[in-house]
Design a protein around this motif. Structure first.
Motif, PDB file in Angstrom:
ATOM      1  N   ARG A 129       0.804  -1.228   0.000  1.00  0.00           N
ATOM      2  CA  ARG A 129       0.000   0.000   0.000  1.00  0.00           C
ATOM      3  C   ARG A 129       0.842   1.286   0.000  1.00  0.00           C
ATOM      4  N   PRO A 130       1.731   1.424  -0.990  1.00  0.00           N
ATOM      5  CA  PRO A 130       2.484   2.679  -1.082  1.00  0.00           C
ATOM      6  C   PRO A 130       1.578   3.779  -1.649  1.00  0.00           C
ATOM      7  N   ASN A 131       2.022   5.017  -1.591  1.00  0.00           N
ATOM      8  CA  ASN A 131       1.274   6.110  -2.218  1.00  0.00           C
ATOM      9  C   ASN A 131       1.315   5.977  -3.732  1.00  0.00           C
ATOM     10  N   VAL A 132       2.448   5.454  -4.213  1.00  0.00           N
ATOM     11  CA  VAL A 132       2.719   5.444  -5.648  1.00  0.00           C
ATOM     12  C   VAL A 132       3.368   4.119  -6.036  1.00  0.00           C
ATOM     13  N   ILE A 133       2.949   3.565  -7.172  1.00  0.00           N
ATOM     14  CA  ILE A 133       3.692   2.481  -7.813  1.00  0.00           C
ATOM     15  C   ILE A 133       4.176   3.029  -9.151  1.00  0.00           C
ATOM     16  N   SER A 134       5.458   2.858  -9.431  1.00  0.00           N
ATOM     17  CA  SER A 134       5.988   3.398 -10.686  1.00  0.00           C
ATOM     18  C   SER A 134       6.512   2.274 -11.569  1.00  0.00           C
ATOM     19  N   GLY A 152      -6.330   3.114  -4.421  1.00  0.00           N
ATOM     20  CA  GLY A 152      -5.964   4.504  -4.147  1.00  0.00           C
ATOM     21  C   GLY A 152      -4.489   4.804  -4.349  1.00  0.00           C
ATOM     22  N   ILE A 153      -3.836   3.965  -5.161  1.00  0.00           N
ATOM     23  CA  ILE A 153      -2.399   4.136  -5.415  1.00  0.00           C
ATOM     24  C   ILE A 153      -2.231   4.815  -6.769  1.00  0.00           C
ATOM     25  N   ASP A 154      -1.395   5.865  -6.821  1.00  0.00           N
ATOM     26  CA  ASP A 154      -1.125   6.544  -8.094  1.00  0.00           C
ATOM     27  C   ASP A 154      -0.071   5.779  -8.882  1.00  0.00           C
ATOM     28  N   TRP A 155      -0.185   5.872 -10.200  1.00  0.00           N
ATOM     29  CA  TRP A 155       0.802   5.234 -11.091  1.00  0.00           C
ATOM     30  C   TRP A 155       1.678   6.306 -11.746  1.00  0.00           C
ATOM     31  N   TYR A 156       2.976   6.208 -11.491  1.00  0.00           N
ATOM     32  CA  TYR A 156       3.964   7.041 -12.177  1.00  0.00           C
ATOM     33  C   TYR A 156       4.622   6.189 -13.257  1.00  0.00           C
ATOM     34  N   THR A 161      10.396   9.166 -24.377  1.00  0.00           N
ATOM     35  CA  THR A 161      10.018   9.829 -25.633  1.00  0.00           C
ATOM     36  C   THR A 161       8.611  10.416 -25.464  1.00  0.00           C
ATOM     37  N   VAL A 162       8.249  11.304 -26.386  1.00  0.00           N
ATOM     38  CA  VAL A 162       6.889  11.867 -26.379  1.00  0.00           C
ATOM     39  C   VAL A 162       5.869  10.771 -26.654  1.00  0.00           C
ATOM     40  N   ALA A 163       6.191   9.863 -27.579  1.00  0.00           N
ATOM     41  CA  ALA A 163       5.250   8.778 -27.911  1.00  0.00           C
ATOM     42  C   ALA A 163       5.005   7.891 -26.690  1.00  0.00           C
ATOM     43  N   GLU A 164       6.057   7.594 -25.935  1.00  0.00           N
ATOM     44  CA  GLU A 164       5.879   6.785 -24.719  1.00  0.00           C
ATOM     45  C   GLU A 164       5.022   7.541 -23.700  1.00  0.00           C
ATOM     46  N   ALA A 165       5.210   8.844 -23.609  1.00  0.00           N
ATOM     47  CA  ALA A 165       4.421   9.644 -22.659  1.00  0.00           C
ATOM     48  C   ALA A 165       2.943   9.572 -23.017  1.00  0.00           C
ATOM     49  N   ARG A 166       2.641   9.699 -24.300  1.00  0.00           N
ATOM     50  CA  ARG A 166       1.230   9.633 -24.729  1.00  0.00           C
ATOM     51  C   ARG A 166       0.651   8.252 -24.428  1.00  0.00           C
ATOM     52  N   ALA A 167       1.432   7.217 -24.716  1.00  0.00           N
ATOM     53  CA  ALA A 167       0.951   5.847 -24.469  1.00  0.00           C
ATOM     54  C   ALA A 167       0.706   5.631 -22.980  1.00  0.00           C
ATOM     55  N   ALA A 168       1.568   6.188 -22.149  1.00  0.00           N
ATOM     56  CA  ALA A 168       1.425   6.018 -20.697  1.00  0.00           C
ATOM     57  C   ALA A 168       0.142   6.687 -20.207  1.00  0.00           C
ATOM     58  N   VAL A 169      -0.110   7.885 -20.681  1.00  0.00           N
ATOM     59  CA  VAL A 169      -1.311   8.602 -20.241  1.00  0.00           C
ATOM     60  C   VAL A 169      -2.562   7.886 -20.754  1.00  0.00           C
ATOM     61  N   ASP A 170      -2.507   7.391 -21.983  1.00  0.00           N
ATOM     62  CA  ASP A 170      -3.645   6.623 -22.527  1.00  0.00           C
ATOM     63  C   ASP A 170      -3.922   5.382 -21.687  1.00  0.00           C
ATOM     64  N   ALA A 171      -2.865   4.806 -21.110  1.00  0.00           N
ATOM     65  CA  ALA A 171      -3.022   3.580 -20.314  1.00  0.00           C
ATOM     66  C   ALA A 171      -3.409   3.884 -18.867  1.00  0.00           C
ATOM     67  N   GLY A 172      -3.491   5.183 -18.529  1.00  0.00           N
ATOM     68  CA  GLY A 172      -3.979   5.547 -17.200  1.00  0.00           C
ATOM     69  C   GLY A 172      -2.943   6.085 -16.228  1.00  0.00           C
ATOM     70  N   ALA A 173      -1.749   6.393 -16.694  1.00  0.00           N
ATOM     71  CA  ALA A 173      -0.730   6.927 -15.779  1.00  0.00           C
ATOM     72  C   ALA A 173      -1.217   8.243 -15.170  1.00  0.00           C
ATOM     73  N   ASP A 174      -1.035   8.387 -13.861  1.00  0.00           N
ATOM     74  CA  ASP A 174      -1.439   9.613 -13.168  1.00  0.00           C
ATOM     75  C   ASP A 174      -0.397  10.712 -13.323  1.00  0.00           C
ATOM     76  N   VAL A 175       0.851  10.290 -13.469  1.00  0.00           N
ATOM     77  CA  VAL A 175       1.993  11.206 -13.575  1.00  0.00           C
ATOM     78  C   VAL A 175       2.972  10.546 -14.531  1.00  0.00           C
ATOM     79  N   VAL A 176       3.663  11.343 -15.368  1.00  0.00           N
ATOM     80  CA  VAL A 176       4.755  10.741 -16.129  1.00  0.00           C
ATOM     81  C   VAL A 176       6.085  11.278 -15.607  1.00  0.00           C
ATOM     82  N   VAL A 177       7.048  10.373 -15.524  1.00  0.00           N
ATOM     83  CA  VAL A 177       8.409  10.719 -15.118  1.00  0.00           C
ATOM     84  C   VAL A 177       9.229  10.762 -16.397  1.00  0.00           C
ATOM     85  N   VAL A 178       9.628  11.959 -16.795  1.00  0.00           N
ATOM     86  CA  VAL A 178      10.384  12.126 -18.036  1.00  0.00           C
ATOM     87  C   VAL A 178      11.860  11.904 -17.731  1.00  0.00           C
TER      88      VAL A 178
END
Ligand SMILES: Cc1cc2nc3c(=O)[nH]c(=O)nc-3n(C[C@H](O)[C@H](O)[C@H](O)COP(=O)(O)O)c2cc1C
Length: 363
Positions: A129-134, A152-156, A161-178
């Motif tokens: 039960r961490p705050n975040v799983i990345s 209630g755990i956020d996904w980082y 790449t920009v394409a990976e960032a878009r794919a991550a957000v589409d898959a439900g990422a709450d935050v992206v780590v660039v």
């Protein structure tokens, strides 16, 4: 207005996790003892654990160890597995022979060593039960993301790449780590074969991702002093994530030759190489890394794929640590290594944010 927005972004991020400062410890498999995460939490930042090499019990113990010292937020991190490697017995034999020139003879069965079970690690991360799983090297599947969110755990999601960032957000990422290519340790490219192909630096990648997605962005890779922190915030980050900058702290407790090499490495003294694990990672450009990458030894065989190469190099790496030999040690380091200070981790993070605020306030 831009200035107010910048501090508001940081403030929003901090509020979400009850932090005092928008500084996140990087998950660093093998270099993230509870004491380091605790120190970062106590300074008001977010702690982290890279679970890659840990079994379920160790993951639970790590979380319990941090919770015994602080109620601060932390992230648990794992690598999304690559497809099983293509094994080539003849090639692996030549890699073993080559490694035998650098360290102990390599056991013919070394390449077959099993890695910890990913699914079991994922269960252990949820149980803790961490705050975040990345994630790094890819994305969690829909089922796991759903269970994370239900808990209630956020996904980082770490992206390169920009394409990976878009794919991550589409898959439900709450935050992206660039992750810029300056970063110490492994590069998080989703496709291992393309890790060396799209080496975007943080100055280009960060604002491009900020413009492309509508979730908070954490900047990581080569952030070594207050100037880097301030620059990342101006480029649109909501928080910064520090890896190498923490490695000379006493809490990190890495081998002394590694910490000493970080202290003197200029940006050009690190190298992105597959020589240690088979996955591209940035380390101190020691003699083995330079030779096995083909730069100083054209006869060196190509490293085997991940995780085979990691298993094949294990004996040499262990011997290097035992003998204190930086030239064969797996000494991960980012390009801003030299900025890392040898002082308590809590001071590192609080001083960085204090000084960055001065730069950002402009007076
Ligand atoms: C020793 C070490 C181990 C790392 N292990 C992981 C890991 O297990 N998972 C991960 O997501 N990132 C890992 N990283 C990468 C960091 O999360 C981060 O991207 C990187 O440290 C940022 O660059 P910097 O070292 O220049 O600050 C590691 C980095 C280092 C230096």
């Amino acid at each position: 207005v831009a200035h107010r927005q910048l501090f508001q972004r940081a403030e929003n991020f901090c509020q979400r996790y009850n932090l005092q400062i928008p500084v996140v410890m990087a998950p660093m498999a093998g270099a993230c003892p509870p004491a380091l995460a605790t120190a970062v939490c106590q300074a008001g930042g977010m702690g982290a654990c890279g679970t890659l090499l840990m079994n379920s019990a160790a993951i639970g113990d790590w979380a319990a160890g941090v919770r015994a010292q602080t109620n601060g937020a932390f992230q648990l991190n794992n690598w999304i597995p690559d497809p099983p490697p293509d094994r080539n017995a003849q090639h692996e034999s030549s890699v073993r022979d080559y490694l035998g020139l650098w360290g102990p003879e390599v056991d013919p069965a070394a390449g077959n060593k099993a890695t910890p079970n990913f699914a079991a690690q994922c269960e252990a991360m949820l149980d803790a039960r961490p705050n975040v799983i990345s994630s790094i090297m890819g994305l969690y599947d829909d089922d796991y993301v759903g269970r994370m969110k239900a808990a209630g755990i956020d996904w980082y999601a770490t992206v390169t790449t920009v394409a990976e960032a878009r794919a991550a957000v589409d898959a439900g990422a709450d935050v992206v780590v660039v992750q810029g290519m300056e970063a110490g340790g492994h590069r998080g490219a989703f496709n291992a074969d393309e890790a060396a192909l799209r080496l975007a630096g943080l100055f280009s990648l960060l604002p491009a991702v900020v413009d492309a997605v509508d979730v908070p962005v954490i900047a990581t890779g080569g952030i070594g002093d207050a100037r880097g922190v301030a620059a990342a915030m101006i480029l649109g980050a909501s928080a910064v994530q520090l890896g190498t900058a923490l490695l000379r702290s006493p809490e990190a407790a890495i081998p002394a030759p590694w910490a000493d090499a970080i202290a003197t490495a200029n940006p050009e003294d690190t190298l992105a190489t597959r020589a240690f694990s088979g996955r591209l990672g940035r380390s101190i450009a020691g003699e083995y890394a330079m030779a096995a990458s083909g730069y100083t030894d054209v006869t060196a065989p190509e490293p085997a794929p991940y995780p085979v190469q990691r298993n094949l190099t294990a004996a040499m790496r262990a011997q290097a640590v035992a003998e204190g030999d930086i030239n064969r040690m797996q000494a991960w380091a980012g390009q801003s290594a030299r900025m890392a200070e040898a002082k308590p981790a809590a001071n590192i993070v609080s001083d960085l944010w204090r000084d960055a605020q001065v730069l950002l306030a402009g007076d």
